[in-house]
Design an enzyme around this catalytic site. Sequence first.
Site, PDB file in Angstrom:
ATOM      1  CB  CYS A 178      -3.838  35.795  11.720  1.00 49.33           C
ATOM      2  SG  CYS A 178      -5.212  34.647  11.846  1.00 49.33           S
ATOM      3  CD  GLU A 179      -2.330  29.396  13.510  1.00 50.91           C
ATOM      4  OE1 GLU A 179      -1.750  28.534  14.178  1.00 50.91           O
ATOM      5  OE2 GLU A 179      -3.565  29.400  13.335  1.00 50.91           O
ATOM      6  CD  GLU A 220      -2.421  -1.207   2.829  1.00 57.10           C
ATOM      7  OE1 GLU A 220      -2.011  -0.433   3.716  1.00 57.10           O
ATOM      8  OE2 GLU A 220      -3.314  -2.029   3.021  1.00 57.10           O
ATOM      9  NE  ARG A 263       5.841  10.001   3.400  1.00 61.32           N
ATOM     10  CZ  ARG A 263       5.344  10.949   4.221  1.00 61.32           C
ATOM     11  NH1 ARG A 263       5.520  12.225   3.953  1.00 61.32           N
ATOM     12  NH2 ARG A 263       4.706  10.599   5.327  1.00 61.32           N
TER      13      ARG A 263
HETATM   14  N1  LLP Z   1      -1.501   1.949   4.503  1.00 58.41           N
HETATM   15  C1  LLP Z   1      -2.012   2.427   5.656  1.00 58.41           C
HETATM   16  C2  LLP Z   1      -2.884   1.554   6.458  1.00 58.41           C
HETATM   17  C3  LLP Z   1      -1.695   3.731   6.092  1.00 58.41           C
HETATM   18  O1  LLP Z   1      -2.203   4.187   7.238  1.00 58.41           O
HETATM   19  C4  LLP Z   1      -0.850   4.550   5.306  1.00 58.41           C
HETATM   20  C5  LLP Z   1      -0.512   5.916   5.716  1.00 58.41           C
HETATM   21  C6  LLP Z   1      -0.357   4.025   4.087  1.00 58.41           C
HETATM   22  C7  LLP Z   1      -0.697   2.721   3.736  1.00 58.41           C
HETATM   23  C8  LLP Z   1       0.514   4.808   3.166  1.00 58.41           C
HETATM   24  O2  LLP Z   1       1.722   5.143   3.768  1.00 58.41           O
HETATM   25  P1  LLP Z   1       2.877   5.851   2.903  1.00 58.41           P
HETATM   26  O3  LLP Z   1       3.355   4.852   1.873  1.00 58.41           O
HETATM   27  O4  LLP Z   1       2.308   7.064   2.274  1.00 58.41           O
HETATM   28  O5  LLP Z   1       3.904   6.169   3.914  1.00 58.41           O
HETATM   29  N2  LLP Z   1       0.081  12.947   6.661  1.00 58.41           N
HETATM   30  C9  LLP Z   1       1.358  12.360   6.990  1.00 58.41           C
HETATM   31  C10 LLP Z   1       1.434  10.893   6.583  1.00 58.41           C
HETATM   32  C11 LLP Z   1       0.346  10.034   7.176  1.00 58.41           C
HETATM   33  C12 LLP Z   1       0.390   8.586   6.742  1.00 58.41           C
HETATM   34  C13 LLP Z   1      -0.797   7.826   7.238  1.00 58.41           C
HETATM   35  N3  LLP Z   1      -0.898   6.468   6.809  1.00 58.41           N
HETATM   36  C14 LLP Z   1       2.471  13.189   6.360  1.00 58.41           C
HETATM   37  O6  LLP Z   1       2.189  14.207   5.721  1.00 58.41           O
HETATM   38  O7  LLP Z   1       3.637  12.866   6.537  1.00 58.41           O
END
Ligand code: LLP
Length: 417
Positions: free
Chosen positions: A342-343, A271, A274
Amino acid sequence: MTAFDYREGALHAEGVAITDIATQVGTPFYCYSTAALTEQYEAFAGALSGQDATICYAVKANSNQAVIRTFADLGAGADVVSEGELRRALAAGIPADRIIFSGVGKSRDELAYALAQNIHKINVESEPELLLLGELAADRGVEIGIRVNPDVDAKTHEKISTGRADNKFGIDISRAREIFAQAAAMPGITPVSVAVHIGSQLTDLAPLRAAYASVAELVTALRADGHRIDTIDLGGGLGIRYRDESPPSFADYAAIVQESTGNLGCRLFVEPGRSLVGNAGVLVTRVIFDKQGLARRFVIVDAAMNDLVRPAMYEAYHGIRTVQEKASGVVESEADIVGPICETGDTFARDRHLPALAPDDLLVFDSAGAYGAVMAGTYNTRLLIPEVLVKGSEFAVVRARPTYDDLLKLDRLAKWQ
Ligand code: LLP
């Protein structure tokens, strides 16, 4: 990052000058490269090609339907965490039987909707969720995954760590056999998959290796208990380079997948979010003022923390470049790059070296393709910003900027006003 490079002194997204997009679309906006999205997907898929692995793109990283469609066309499935994401994935052309539903708090309505769509797998994360799903699926039957919490520290920012015992995710691995037995005894439920996801922006493979080893051991134990475990969901989490990180290569990742699960004969799901989209997008913004304060220089831009919250929320670093290439020998000085909100938290970066800037000069924030647009809001009554997808010498607005009327008419007055 080759998709966003200077050509004759002007930053381009593939074959399109960023300035041309800014002139037509206005600023700020997100800009994604089809070539970069495709290249990352194909590199990931290529690394795993020797294994029975399906890539379920984690839609949460960037859920624009044009981005999802780009991956759907390459054969991807989707990992979703809400009914909204599930609807988006389906609308963008991901087949239901390639969709996985993860998340610690799926509601009754969301579970019912997922069951009705016959998606590939619902990953259950708690006993109460198991009971609810059992109730909903009693008369139809469903094969499920159970997400375990392996109590492994992913060594990432604490807000995006998900695999430690003190994180809210998954069923403690020490209780997994008991919960699988409970699930198997329920009339509508057949547990066939073990899922794990320990965090995001991982730059070290050791925690993943540890988590996968625990999962493999669990699969063996569950089979000995009589369960038909035929699937493992390995989660996402591979990091990208924002500054000077050395994230693991897809090849090294694929090697630990093979090493830990290769002898089990399971169908694998991964999955990534990023790592597929992070460096395939930038945020383009315009300078409003270059303000010299008593103590510091502030470059005030028209993007703000509501458009890209990662620096404010995770102290995240994003590279910042001028759209017009810096002339050699130009004098630079340190500046804080800030938005108009504004922060003081509305600070994108501190002490970056930038030349003197004039109002309307364009800047880009690099590596903004993941968790950028999807985390945006309308704080300070700012409009959600457009998203643009480039392919070769063409670009398309794949989400338009709303009007102030659109935003204001979401509220209504109470009947007594
Ligand atoms: N699978 C599950 C169950 C997840 O919770 C996540 C991400 C992924 C896959 C994908 O993970 P990745 O390959 O993208 O690392 N907003 C935060 C990142 C939150 C990730 C949440 N879960 C940021 O901007 O760094």
